[in-house]
Write a protein that holds these residues in place. Structure first.
Motif, PDB file in Angstrom:
ATOM      1  N   LEU A  19      -5.970  31.118   1.760  1.00  0.00           N
ATOM      2  CA  LEU A  19      -6.734  31.969   2.669  1.00  0.00           C
ATOM      3  C   LEU A  19      -7.732  32.818   1.901  1.00  0.00           C
ATOM      4  O   LEU A  19      -8.896  32.956   2.313  1.00  0.00           O
ATOM      5  CB  LEU A  19      -5.783  32.861   3.469  1.00  0.00           C
ATOM      6  N   TYR A  20      -7.290  33.384   0.779  1.00  0.00           N
ATOM      7  CA  TYR A  20      -8.201  34.183  -0.047  1.00  0.00           C
ATOM      8  C   TYR A  20      -9.418  33.360  -0.468  1.00  0.00           C
ATOM      9  O   TYR A  20     -10.565  33.821  -0.359  1.00  0.00           O
ATOM     10  CB  TYR A  20      -7.477  34.708  -1.283  1.00  0.00           C
ATOM     11  N   ARG A  21      -9.187  32.142  -0.946  1.00  0.00           N
ATOM     12  CA  ARG A  21     -10.306  31.320  -1.417  1.00  0.00           C
ATOM     13  C   ARG A  21     -11.277  31.003  -0.289  1.00  0.00           C
ATOM     14  O   ARG A  21     -12.499  31.004  -0.479  1.00  0.00           O
ATOM     15  CB  ARG A  21      -9.766  30.036  -2.048  1.00  0.00           C
ATOM     16  N   ASP A  22     -10.744  30.745   0.899  1.00  0.00           N
ATOM     17  CA  ASP A  22     -11.601  30.470   2.048  1.00  0.00           C
ATOM     18  C   ASP A  22     -12.443  31.694   2.398  1.00  0.00           C
ATOM     19  O   ASP A  22     -13.657  31.594   2.624  1.00  0.00           O
ATOM     20  CB  ASP A  22     -10.746  30.051   3.238  1.00  0.00           C
ATOM     21  N   LEU A  23     -11.806  32.861   2.452  1.00  0.00           N
ATOM     22  CA  LEU A  23     -12.537  34.086   2.778  1.00  0.00           C
ATOM     23  C   LEU A  23     -13.558  34.426   1.698  1.00  0.00           C
ATOM     24  O   LEU A  23     -14.666  34.879   1.996  1.00  0.00           O
ATOM     25  CB  LEU A  23     -11.551  35.241   2.960  1.00  0.00           C
ATOM     26  N   HIS A  24     -13.181  34.191   0.441  1.00  0.00           N
ATOM     27  CA  HIS A  24     -14.106  34.503  -0.651  1.00  0.00           C
ATOM     28  C   HIS A  24     -15.347  33.616  -0.583  1.00  0.00           C
ATOM     29  O   HIS A  24     -16.469  34.074  -0.871  1.00  0.00           O
ATOM     30  CB  HIS A  24     -13.413  34.314  -2.003  1.00  0.00           C
ATOM     31  N   ALA A  25     -15.161  32.359  -0.200  1.00  0.00           N
ATOM     32  CA  ALA A  25     -16.281  31.421  -0.171  1.00  0.00           C
ATOM     33  C   ALA A  25     -17.228  31.675   0.995  1.00  0.00           C
ATOM     34  O   ALA A  25     -18.371  31.197   0.974  1.00  0.00           O
ATOM     35  CB  ALA A  25     -15.761  29.992  -0.111  1.00  0.00           C
ATOM     36  N   HIS A  26     -16.771  32.431   1.995  1.00  0.00           N
ATOM     37  CA  HIS A  26     -17.579  32.630   3.198  1.00  0.00           C
ATOM     38  C   HIS A  26     -17.615  34.106   3.608  1.00  0.00           C
ATOM     39  O   HIS A  26     -17.139  34.481   4.679  1.00  0.00           O
ATOM     40  CB  HIS A  26     -17.040  31.769   4.337  1.00  0.00           C
ATOM     41  N   PRO A  27     -18.190  34.960   2.774  1.00  0.00           N
ATOM     42  CA  PRO A  27     -18.283  36.385   3.113  1.00  0.00           C
ATOM     43  C   PRO A  27     -19.334  36.627   4.185  1.00  0.00           C
ATOM     44  O   PRO A  27     -20.250  35.821   4.366  1.00  0.00           O
ATOM     45  CB  PRO A  27     -18.678  37.027   1.788  1.00  0.00           C
ATOM     46  N   GLU A  28     -19.208  37.759   4.870  1.00  0.00           N
ATOM     47  CA  GLU A  28     -20.176  38.139   5.894  1.00  0.00           C
ATOM     48  C   GLU A  28     -20.476  39.624   5.777  1.00  0.00           C
ATOM     49  O   GLU A  28     -19.621  40.410   5.354  1.00  0.00           O
ATOM     50  CB  GLU A  28     -19.624  37.811   7.288  1.00  0.00           C
ATOM     51  N   LEU A  29     -21.684  40.010   6.159  1.00  0.00           N
ATOM     52  CA  LEU A  29     -22.112  41.396   6.045  1.00  0.00           C
ATOM     53  C   LEU A  29     -21.491  42.261   7.133  1.00  0.00           C
ATOM     54  O   LEU A  29     -20.907  41.768   8.101  1.00  0.00           O
ATOM     55  CB  LEU A  29     -23.635  41.477   6.120  1.00  0.00           C
ATOM     56  N   ALA A  30     -21.647  43.566   6.984  1.00  0.00           N
ATOM     57  CA  ALA A  30     -21.057  44.552   7.897  1.00  0.00           C
ATOM     58  C   ALA A  30     -21.468  44.296   9.335  1.00  0.00           C
ATOM     59  O   ALA A  30     -22.645  44.078   9.634  1.00  0.00           O
ATOM     60  CB  ALA A  30     -21.463  45.955   7.468  1.00  0.00           C
ATOM     61  N   PHE A  31     -20.483  44.356  10.223  1.00  0.00           N
ATOM     62  CA  PHE A  31     -20.639  44.157  11.663  1.00  0.00           C
ATOM     63  C   PHE A  31     -21.089  42.738  12.010  1.00  0.00           C
ATOM     64  O   PHE A  31     -21.464  42.477  13.157  1.00  0.00           O
ATOM     65  CB  PHE A  31     -21.600  45.183  12.275  1.00  0.00           C
ATOM     66  N   ALA A  32     -21.067  41.825  11.045  1.00  0.00           N
ATOM     67  CA  ALA A  32     -21.396  40.424  11.315  1.00  0.00           C
ATOM     68  C   ALA A  32     -20.253  39.510  10.870  1.00  0.00           C
ATOM     69  O   ALA A  32     -20.465  38.330  10.598  1.00  0.00           O
ATOM     70  CB  ALA A  32     -22.684  40.036  10.600  1.00  0.00           C
ATOM     71  N   GLU A  33     -19.046  40.028  10.834  1.00  0.00           N
ATOM     72  CA  GLU A  33     -17.892  39.295  10.293  1.00  0.00           C
ATOM     73  C   GLU A  33     -17.281  38.377  11.361  1.00  0.00           C
ATOM     74  O   GLU A  33     -16.080  38.421  11.632  1.00  0.00           O
ATOM     75  CB  GLU A  33     -16.833  40.262   9.767  1.00  0.00           C
ATOM     76  N   HIS A  34     -18.091  37.524  11.971  1.00  0.00           N
ATOM     77  CA  HIS A  34     -17.642  36.725  13.107  1.00  0.00           C
ATOM     78  C   HIS A  34     -16.687  35.611  12.682  1.00  0.00           C
ATOM     79  O   HIS A  34     -15.611  35.447  13.264  1.00  0.00           O
ATOM     80  CB  HIS A  34     -18.853  36.145  13.844  1.00  0.00           C
ATOM     81  N   ARG A  35     -17.065  34.838  11.666  1.00  0.00           N
ATOM     82  CA  ARG A  35     -16.172  33.789  11.181  1.00  0.00           C
ATOM     83  C   ARG A  35     -14.898  34.388  10.615  1.00  0.00           C
ATOM     84  O   ARG A  35     -13.793  33.909  10.873  1.00  0.00           O
ATOM     85  CB  ARG A  35     -16.875  32.937  10.110  1.00  0.00           C
ATOM     86  N   THR A  36     -15.057  35.439   9.825  1.00  0.00           N
ATOM     87  CA  THR A  36     -13.900  36.094   9.220  1.00  0.00           C
ATOM     88  C   THR A  36     -12.929  36.579  10.287  1.00  0.00           C
ATOM     89  O   THR A  36     -11.713  36.338  10.190  1.00  0.00           O
ATOM     90  CB  THR A  36     -14.370  37.285   8.362  1.00  0.00           C
ATOM     91  N   ALA A  37     -13.440  37.252  11.306  1.00  0.00           N
ATOM     92  CA  ALA A  37     -12.580  37.767  12.371  1.00  0.00           C
ATOM     93  C   ALA A  37     -11.859  36.640  13.094  1.00  0.00           C
ATOM     94  O   ALA A  37     -10.665  36.756  13.421  1.00  0.00           O
ATOM     95  CB  ALA A  37     -13.410  38.585  13.352  1.00  0.00           C
ATOM     96  N   ALA A  38     -12.564  35.544  13.348  1.00  0.00           N
ATOM     97  CA  ALA A  38     -11.937  34.420  14.038  1.00  0.00           C
ATOM     98  C   ALA A  38     -10.817  33.811  13.203  1.00  0.00           C
ATOM     99  O   ALA A  38      -9.746  33.472  13.739  1.00  0.00           O
ATOM    100  CB  ALA A  38     -12.993  33.361  14.365  1.00  0.00           C
ATOM    101  N   ARG A  39     -11.049  33.664  11.908  1.00  0.00           N
ATOM    102  CA  ARG A  39     -10.015  33.100  11.023  1.00  0.00           C
ATOM    103  C   ARG A  39      -8.785  34.011  10.987  1.00  0.00           C
ATOM    104  O   ARG A  39      -7.644  33.536  11.042  1.00  0.00           O
ATOM    105  CB  ARG A  39     -10.576  32.920   9.609  1.00  0.00           C
ATOM    106  N   LEU A  40      -9.008  35.310  10.897  1.00  0.00           N
ATOM    107  CA  LEU A  40      -7.880  36.235  10.833  1.00  0.00           C
ATOM    108  C   LEU A  40      -7.130  36.289  12.158  1.00  0.00           C
ATOM    109  O   LEU A  40      -5.892  36.324  12.184  1.00  0.00           O
ATOM    110  CB  LEU A  40      -8.382  37.629  10.442  1.00  0.00           C
ATOM    111  N   ALA A  41      -7.845  36.303  13.270  1.00  0.00           N
ATOM    112  CA  ALA A  41      -7.182  36.310  14.575  1.00  0.00           C
ATOM    113  C   ALA A  41      -6.319  35.071  14.744  1.00  0.00           C
ATOM    114  O   ALA A  41      -5.183  35.145  15.262  1.00  0.00           O
ATOM    115  CB  ALA A  41      -8.230  36.395  15.680  1.00  0.00           C
TER     116      ALA A  41
END
Length: 420
Positions: A19-41
């Motif tokens: 999970l860390y490697r996936d998140l590290h490879a696909h960072p997103e800027l402030a208030f634009a964390e759409h992919r990140t939020a979906a993965r965590l949810a």
């Protein structure tokens, strides 16, 4: 919880690392964390948590209930930074994004928020899988926009406490440039308040060959930069601390054209409310005085950009967590952190709820980079042996000890309130 430290973690750690490697490879800027939020949810739902998305924009909240007991808030932040990562790991970020100013920028988790998210998911997986050693409620907060100081306030403004409170304690952690396996905490004031300002100096432009008929904003801006350095040197008492930085200065486009304006971005960091007020007043006084001294045709425009409150750890709760860390990991691995001039908006949750907050750091890099100096890892950063946070080189490579200790730290700290 200390006695049950890391229950099931050996089996779950490979998933935490992935999970860390996936998140590290696909960072997103402030208030634009759409992919990140979906993965965590998705991850939190799979663990059986009650999941709410879109809190304060892109925030995600997961609730894990296990009978009667305290309610513990556990927070991780989600946003990355406009930094181009160096090519040191296979999972490095190659992503770009359009920033708030419309410019496309590289994006990197240069502040380590990917480790925070992965560790919190790992801790939740342990808690969800084995509920025999704890009771109460965990409110897991995946917070957007920490880097711009607005994420926690946005979640609170979106009714966070009314929807997910009341809470009894607020806990959070942040990776730092220090040896993996080590933890750093302090009670009281831990991290600085920070205020960022945009200053627009308004002059009168013209040809570079006739400066006498212009009012040069570049010269005014240069005078402001130099004069601001005297605030800390001559207006802040030696026993107090403040930092004043001009991190950006833009004016004009061509060497033989005197522009009609110059823009400065100023950052102020302080540890005391009175010092903060004095320094900000001095900044405004100097900006306006230098413009007036140069005969500027208009008053400069001073606009706030971001602000972070002081981060203050509850003394008693912090000692409770520190003692638990020492019992779990040994006194040699737990250190008194210095006051840090970096800033955080984590404290807004505990302050708004009126409950104790505890925030600590965990080491994120190879211990060999720090020689024998775990107590003062800043020396390795100052000498160039180790990268600091926000550096394009700040990438944990020893993932097992870093993420293992980060997961364990969450479990031990939460166990101070949840353990049967």
């Amino acid at each position: 919880m200390t006695a049950r430290l890391g229950t099931g973690l050996d089996d779950r750690l490979p998933d935490v690392v992935a999970l860390y490697r996936d998140l590290h490879a696909h960072p997103e800027l402030a208030f634009a964390e759409h992919r990140t939020a979906a993965r965590l949810a998705e991850r939190l739902r799979a663990l059986g948590l009650e999941v709410t998305t879109g809190v304060g924009g892109t925030g995600v909240v997961g609730v894990l209930r296990n009978g009667d007991g305290p309610t513990v808030l556990l927070r991780a932040d989600m946003d990355g930074l406009p930094v181009a990562e160096v090519d040191t790991v296979a999972h490095r970020s190659r992503d770009t994004a359009v920033g708030a100013d419309g410019v496309t920028v590289p994006v990197m988790h240069a502040c380590g928020h990917d480790t925070h998210m992965a560790a919190l998911v790992g801790a939740l997986a342990c808690l969800a899988a084995d509920r025999s050693g704890w009771s109460g409620t965990v409110v897991a907060v995946m917070q957007p926009a920490e880097e711009v100081g607005g994420g926690s306030r946005a979640m609170l403004a979106d009714g966070f406490l009314e929807r997910f409170g009341p809470i009894d304690v607020s806990l959070g952690q942040h990776v730092t440039s220090a040896p993996a396996g080590h933890l750093y905490a302090r009670g009281g004031v831990f991290m600085a308040a920070a205020d960022s300002l945009r200053v627009t100096v308004l002059g009168r432009g013209g040809h570079g060959s006739t400066p006498h008929v212009t009012v040069d904003p570049v010269v005014i801006a240069a005078a402001i930069v130099l004069r601001l350095q005297t605030i800390v040197a001559r207006e802040v008492a030696p026993a107090d601390t403040a930092v004043v930085t001009v991190g950006s200065l833009h004016a004009g486009h061509q060497e033989n054209v005197i522009p009609d304006r110059a823009e400065l971005k100023i950052n102020v960091r302080t540890f005391d409310p009175d010092v903060r007020a004095r320094v900000l007043a001095a900044v405004e006084r100097i900006v306006r005085a230098e413009a007036a001294a140069a005969g500027a045709p208009e008053e400069p425009v001073i606009a706030p950009l971001t602000d972070f409150p002081l981060l203050v750890n509850d003394v008693e709760a912090t000692e409770r967590v520190r003692a638990a860390f020492a019992a779990a990991f040994g006194e040699d691995a737990v250190h008194e952190a210095p006051r840090r001039s970096g800033s955080e908006d984590f404290g807004c949750f505990g302050e708004a709820a009126g409950v104790p907050s505890v925030f600590w750091n965990f080491g994120g890099l190879d211990p060999d980079l720090y020689a024998a100096d775990a107590q003062q890892p800043e020396a390795a950063v100052a000498s160039g042996r180790a990268p600091g946070v926000h550096s394009p080189h700040f990438v944990p490579t020893a993932l097992d000890p870093v993420l293992r200790r980060a997961v364990e730290a969450v479990l031990v700290a939460a166990g101070c309130w949840l353990a049967d």
